[in-house]
Design a protein around this motif. Structure first.
Motif, PDB file in Angstrom:
ATOM      1  N   GLU A  68      -2.521  33.476  -8.731  1.00  0.00           N
ATOM      2  CA  GLU A  68      -2.779  32.244  -9.513  1.00  0.00           C
ATOM      3  C   GLU A  68      -1.740  31.296  -9.744  1.00  0.00           C
ATOM      4  O   GLU A  68      -1.594  30.264  -9.509  1.00  0.00           O
ATOM      5  N   ALA A  69      -0.653  32.259  -9.647  1.00  0.00           N
ATOM      6  CA  ALA A  69       0.853  31.457  -9.601  1.00  0.00           C
ATOM      7  C   ALA A  69       1.048  30.816  -8.604  1.00  0.00           C
ATOM      8  O   ALA A  69       1.639  29.466  -8.455  1.00  0.00           O
ATOM      9  N   VAL A  70       1.067  31.393  -7.233  1.00  0.00           N
ATOM     10  CA  VAL A  70       1.194  30.882  -5.942  1.00  0.00           C
ATOM     11  C   VAL A  70       0.345  29.393  -5.707  1.00  0.00           C
ATOM     12  O   VAL A  70       0.772  28.524  -5.251  1.00  0.00           O
ATOM     13  N   ALA A  71      -1.160  29.729  -6.262  1.00  0.00           N
ATOM     14  CA  ALA A  71      -1.994  28.691  -6.141  1.00  0.00           C
ATOM     15  C   ALA A  71      -1.597  27.406  -6.988  1.00  0.00           C
ATOM     16  O   ALA A  71      -1.602  26.327  -6.663  1.00  0.00           O
ATOM     17  N   ARG A  72      -1.233  27.682  -8.299  1.00  0.00           N
ATOM     18  CA  ARG A  72      -0.649  26.428  -9.078  1.00  0.00           C
ATOM     19  C   ARG A  72       0.439  25.842  -8.308  1.00  0.00           C
ATOM     20  O   ARG A  72       0.597  24.624  -8.588  1.00  0.00           O
ATOM     21  N   PHE A  73       1.493  26.774  -7.884  1.00  0.00           N
ATOM     22  CA  PHE A  73       2.580  26.148  -7.262  1.00  0.00           C
ATOM     23  C   PHE A  73       2.260  24.979  -6.167  1.00  0.00           C
ATOM     24  O   PHE A  73       2.721  23.885  -5.971  1.00  0.00           O
ATOM     25  N   ALA A  87      11.994  19.191  -7.665  1.00  0.00           N
ATOM     26  CA  ALA A  87      12.449  18.543  -9.079  1.00  0.00           C
ATOM     27  C   ALA A  87      10.868  18.949  -9.916  1.00  0.00           C
ATOM     28  O   ALA A  87      11.103  19.203 -11.259  1.00  0.00           O
ATOM     29  N   HIS A  88       9.801  18.742  -9.457  1.00  0.00           N
ATOM     30  CA  HIS A  88       8.632  18.876 -10.255  1.00  0.00           C
ATOM     31  C   HIS A  88       8.436  20.191 -10.578  1.00  0.00           C
ATOM     32  O   HIS A  88       7.817  20.575 -11.563  1.00  0.00           O
ATOM     33  N   THR A  89       8.760  21.087  -9.671  1.00  0.00           N
ATOM     34  CA  THR A  89       8.628  22.463  -9.819  1.00  0.00           C
ATOM     35  C   THR A  89       9.431  22.994 -11.247  1.00  0.00           C
ATOM     36  O   THR A  89       9.210  23.783 -11.822  1.00  0.00           O
ATOM     37  N   ILE A  90      10.813  22.274 -10.953  1.00  0.00           N
ATOM     38  CA  ILE A  90      11.748  22.711 -12.227  1.00  0.00           C
ATOM     39  C   ILE A  90      11.371  22.128 -13.212  1.00  0.00           C
ATOM     40  O   ILE A  90      11.358  23.019 -14.427  1.00  0.00           O
ATOM     41  N   ASP A  91      10.952  20.868 -13.509  1.00  0.00           N
ATOM     42  CA  ASP A  91      10.419  20.387 -14.644  1.00  0.00           C
ATOM     43  C   ASP A  91       9.239  20.924 -14.990  1.00  0.00           C
ATOM     44  O   ASP A  91       9.020  21.542 -16.545  1.00  0.00           O
ATOM     45  N   ALA A  92       8.286  21.475 -14.436  1.00  0.00           N
ATOM     46  CA  ALA A  92       7.075  22.021 -14.656  1.00  0.00           C
ATOM     47  C   ALA A  92       7.354  23.504 -15.539  1.00  0.00           C
ATOM     48  O   ALA A  92       6.734  23.849 -16.408  1.00  0.00           O
ATOM     49  N   TYR A  93       8.065  24.162 -14.661  1.00  0.00           N
ATOM     50  CA  TYR A  93       8.535  25.460 -15.094  1.00  0.00           C
ATOM     51  C   TYR A  93       9.318  25.543 -16.396  1.00  0.00           C
ATOM     52  O   TYR A  93       8.820  26.369 -17.229  1.00  0.00           O
ATOM     53  N   ALA A 202       5.662  13.955 -12.611  1.00  0.00           N
ATOM     54  CA  ALA A 202       4.751  13.455 -11.757  1.00  0.00           C
ATOM     55  C   ALA A 202       3.376  13.659 -11.812  1.00  0.00           C
ATOM     56  O   ALA A 202       3.080  14.787 -12.461  1.00  0.00           O
ATOM     57  N   ALA A 203       2.432  12.872 -11.065  1.00  0.00           N
ATOM     58  CA  ALA A 203       1.195  13.073 -10.834  1.00  0.00           C
ATOM     59  C   ALA A 203       0.409  13.264  -9.635  1.00  0.00           C
ATOM     60  O   ALA A 203       0.956  12.874  -8.544  1.00  0.00           O
ATOM     61  N   SER A 204      -0.826  13.808  -9.541  1.00  0.00           N
ATOM     62  CA  SER A 204      -1.288  14.169  -8.296  1.00  0.00           C
ATOM     63  C   SER A 204      -1.889  12.495  -8.002  1.00  0.00           C
ATOM     64  O   SER A 204      -2.048  11.725  -8.682  1.00  0.00           O
ATOM     65  N   PRO A 205      -2.429  12.404  -6.726  1.00  0.00           N
ATOM     66  CA  PRO A 205      -2.724  11.370  -6.254  1.00  0.00           C
ATOM     67  C   PRO A 205      -4.062  10.882  -7.235  1.00  0.00           C
ATOM     68  O   PRO A 205      -4.421   9.603  -7.230  1.00  0.00           O
ATOM     69  N   GLY A 206      -4.886  11.798  -7.968  1.00  0.00           N
ATOM     70  CA  GLY A 206      -5.839  11.520  -8.626  1.00  0.00           C
ATOM     71  C   GLY A 206      -5.576  11.027 -10.206  1.00  0.00           C
ATOM     72  O   GLY A 206      -6.089  10.912 -10.786  1.00  0.00           O
ATOM     73  N   GLY A 207      -4.101  11.150 -10.373  1.00  0.00           N
ATOM     74  CA  GLY A 207      -3.835  10.757 -11.723  1.00  0.00           C
ATOM     75  C   GLY A 207      -3.747  12.222 -12.616  1.00  0.00           C
ATOM     76  O   GLY A 207      -3.435  12.033 -13.815  1.00  0.00           O
ATOM     77  N   TYR A 212       3.089  22.376 -15.793  1.00  0.00           N
ATOM     78  CA  TYR A 212       2.703  23.656 -15.870  1.00  0.00           C
ATOM     79  C   TYR A 212       1.396  23.877 -16.732  1.00  0.00           C
ATOM     80  O   TYR A 212       1.385  24.190 -17.743  1.00  0.00           O
ATOM     81  N   ASN A 213       0.363  23.503 -16.004  1.00  0.00           N
ATOM     82  CA  ASN A 213      -0.919  23.535 -16.546  1.00  0.00           C
ATOM     83  C   ASN A 213      -1.893  24.574 -15.974  1.00  0.00           C
ATOM     84  O   ASN A 213      -2.326  24.290 -14.805  1.00  0.00           O
TER      85      ASN A 213
END
Length: 214
Positions: A68-73, A87-93, A202-207, A212-213
């Protein structure tokens, strides 16, 4: 027979989901088989249709946590250029959400001290999961121009620092102290990698926000 096989697989999946959450929240030694089965809505006696003992359950739950962690990444960085993805990985974590999401968050800060006291087989399972997470970060670092060995070393350092910061922040009673730990680590890591120090969502293309959700 097909229904029985599918039903058993679905039941095992539900059992693993609850076991992963419970183990991260309370530690492997703090969770009993009866509690996991209750959370999954199953009877205690049904456990042995899926696992021979608790160690086998913990091993499979560890695998599930890291999957699950790898899939979230992968979801979090999908479509982002390497620099923004890092940058987004660091912010999320290092976000407040991750600090507060023990049961749903990364297994590294939740379980490292507990796993260190478990069997060699379970520690090997944990180490394999850690290696998978580091491999994802190393791929980003290679895309940013780091060589193979350097990228691997930097990825190991990245997760060691981030997981350590989250573990310490969770241990602090004072919110300001916890925030200082997270933010200090975030700023230091971004400076090391030449990234912007400000925290951007940052957001995905779908907004959909991908901090870390779980």
């Amino acid at each position: 027979m097909r229904y029985d096989s599918e039903h058993k697989a679905q039941t095992r999946d539900r059992l693993l989901q609850e076991a992963a959450r419970a183990i991260k929240a309370a530690g492997p030694e703090g969770v009993g088989i009866a509690e996991v089965m209750r959370r999954a809505g199953l009877t205690h006696g049904g456990f042995y249709a899926h696992f021979p003992n608790k160690e086998a359950l913990v091993a499979a739950a560890l695998d599930r946590m890291f999957e699950e962690a790898v899939a979230r990444f992968a979801k979090r960085i999908d479509g982002l250029p390497p620099r923004e993805a890092l940058a987004h990985t660091i912010d999320a974590y290092l976000s407040p959400l991750h600090q507060d999401s023990v049961a749903e968050g990364c297994p590294l800060p939740a379980l490292a001290p507990d796993v260190a006291r478990l069997s060699p087989a379970l520690r090997a399972r944990f180490g394999a999961g850690l290696a998978r997470m580091q491999a994802g970060a190393a791929a980003l670092l290679r895309a940013l121009g780091h060589g193979e060995e350097e990228a691997a070393q930097l990825a190991a350092s990245l997760y060691a620092e981030m997981a350590g910061a989250i573990a310490l922040a969770r241990a602090c009673a004072e919110p300001a102290q916890a925030a200082a730990l997270r933010n200090g680590c975030r700023v230091a890591l971004k400076a090391r990698f030449g990234l912007r120090a400000d925290r951007r969502r940052a957001a995905s293309p779908g907004g959909v926000n991908l901090l870390y959700n779980p």
